[in-house]
Design an enzyme around this catalytic site. Structure first.
Site, short mmCIF file in Angstrom:
data_model
loop_
_atom_site.label_atom_id
_atom_site.label_comp_id
_atom_site.label_asym_id
_atom_site.label_seq_id
_atom_site.Cartn_x
_atom_site.Cartn_y
_atom_site.Cartn_z
N TYR A 31 0.82 -1.21 0.00
CA TYR A 31 0.00 0.00 0.00
C TYR A 31 0.86 1.25 0.00
O TYR A 31 2.07 1.20 0.19
CB TYR A 31 -0.96 0.00 1.20
CG TYR A 31 -0.32 0.34 2.53
CD1 TYR A 31 0.51 -0.56 3.19
CD2 TYR A 31 -0.55 1.58 3.14
CE1 TYR A 31 1.09 -0.24 4.41
CE2 TYR A 31 0.03 1.90 4.36
CZ TYR A 31 0.85 0.98 5.00
OH TYR A 31 1.43 1.30 6.20
N GLU B 263 12.76 2.61 13.51
CA GLU B 263 11.75 3.63 13.19
C GLU B 263 10.63 3.54 14.21
O GLU B 263 10.76 2.86 15.21
CB GLU B 263 11.22 3.43 11.76
CG GLU B 263 10.64 2.06 11.50
CD GLU B 263 10.14 1.87 10.07
OE1 GLU B 263 9.84 2.84 9.37
OE2 GLU B 263 10.04 0.70 9.66
N1 PDD Z 1 2.80 5.02 7.43
N2 PDD Z 1 7.55 3.86 8.79
C1 PDD Z 1 6.40 3.15 8.86
C2 PDD Z 1 6.44 1.79 9.46
C3 PDD Z 1 5.20 3.72 8.38
O1 PDD Z 1 4.06 3.01 8.43
C4 PDD Z 1 5.22 5.03 7.85
C5 PDD Z 1 3.99 5.71 7.32
C6 PDD Z 1 6.45 5.73 7.80
C7 PDD Z 1 6.56 7.11 7.20
O2 PDD Z 1 6.52 7.07 5.80
P1 PDD Z 1 5.97 8.30 4.95
O3 PDD Z 1 6.73 9.48 5.37
O4 PDD Z 1 6.22 7.92 3.55
O5 PDD Z 1 4.49 8.43 5.29
C8 PDD Z 1 7.59 5.10 8.27
C9 PDD Z 1 1.57 5.50 6.85
C10 PDD Z 1 1.32 6.96 6.95
C11 PDD Z 1 0.42 4.63 7.32
O6 PDD Z 1 0.65 3.44 7.44
O7 PDD Z 1 -0.69 5.13 7.51
#
Ligand code: PDD
Length: 288
Positions: A32, A180
């Site tokens: 996704y 993270e």
């Molecule tokens: N998640 N790490 C993880 C495990 C994440 O699920 C997300 C974001 C990020 C940050 O990625 P980005 O900056 O591309 O949004 C890092 C989204 C927002 C979610 O699962 O809803």
């Protein structure tokens, strides 16, 4: 009413249905993306589509569309859900589709492709003023965390554990190194230097994370990508969480102890202002 895209059709969300045999439902077999749209403008679309492509390759699933086709569908969803140009969060998901239950991939694959929009909920000013809290937790996920897999049970479990401890996020520790957050990337500031772990298979290459590093480089701020030990995290002057939906959040409590001064720090304030400037450019079509 929310209009979604499902396998070639645009329809009200209540009418969108997928098979109970879908491998996304049975195995969590899919990937996704979450893409913000600010005032109708998509945030870093190219980078999100590149990551989607990498995730699909990572699970050996063909990308059903090229970037132009994806852009058309995503922009259609943004337009059809446009509520006075309110900011939107676009969720898209591709699964390996319906098949007789068998761990081995089916010979004939018909992917399920789903795109929806939800209104972006800006983080409240109160939360930004106060900062958020986090706990640290053992990173219990699999080893391909660079793939944006829909199989998010460990992430949801760790987020829930954080919630039950009265915290907003779990910051994950794998073999003594911070990877993270359960749904965010992590930055720290130590002696004025901005630090985030380098990209590898242990963490999702966040689009927000990359933009922050781009902003830091353009502004000639002191930053680096390097390992962060648990001890270093616990002694940081500032800790930030970043994601497309939460942007940049200051962590002011970690495992029930104050981070730095216990208040959102000056480097976070400076970076948030630069990030908001970038969003303004995006809204006026001068940035992506
Ligand atoms: N998640 N790490 C993880 C495990 C994440 O699920 C997300 C974001 C990020 C940050 O990625 P980005 O900056 O591309 O949004 C890092 C989204 C927002 C979610 O699962 O809803």
């Amino acid at each position: 009413m929310s209009i979604v895209y499902l396998d070639g059709d645009y329809l009200p969300i209540e009418e969108a249905k997928v098979s109970v045999l879908d491998r996304g439902f049975i195995f969590g077999d899919g990937v996704y993306e979450v893409i913000p749209a600010y005032g109708g403008h998509l945030f870093r679309l190219e980078q999100h589509l590149q990551r989607l492509n990498n995730s699909l390759q990572g699970i050996h699933l063909e990308n059903p569309f090229d970037n132009k086709q994806w852009q058309k569908i995503i922009e259609d969803i943004v337009d059809r859900n446009d509520n006075n140009k309110q900011d939107q969060s676009i969720y898209l998901q591709v699964t390996r589709g319906p098949a007789k239950r068998d761990h081995v991939f089916p010979d004939e694959i018909s992917q399920t492709i789903f795109v929806m929009s939800t209104p972006m909920q800006p983080v409240s000013q109160e939360k930004l003023n106060k900062g958020v809290s986090a706990i640290t937790h053992d990173d219990i996920r699999w080893r391909y965390c660079h793939i944006k897999s829909i199989a998010l049970l460990p992430n949801t479990l760790m987020r829930q554990i954080a919630r039950e401890a009265g915290a907003d996020e779990a910051i994950l520790n794998r073999d003594g190194k911070i990877t993270e957050g359960a749904a965010s990337n992590v930055f720290i500031v130590k002696n004025g230097k901005i630090i985030t772990p380098a990209k590898d298979e242990c963490l999702l290459p966040g689009i927000t994370r990359d933009l922050i590093l781009e902003i830091a480089a353009d502004a000639e701020l002191d930053f680096c990508e390097s390992d962060i030990s648990l001890d270093y995290l616990q002694n940081a002057d500032e800790v930030w969480l970043t994601s497309s939906t939460k942007e940049i959040l200051p962590v002011t409590q970690l495992d029930n102890k104050p981070v730095g001064s216990g208040k959102p720090g000056p480097c976070w304030k400076d970076m948030l202002a630069r990030y908001q400037e970038h969003k303004q450019l995006l809204r006026s079509g001068e940035a992506t």
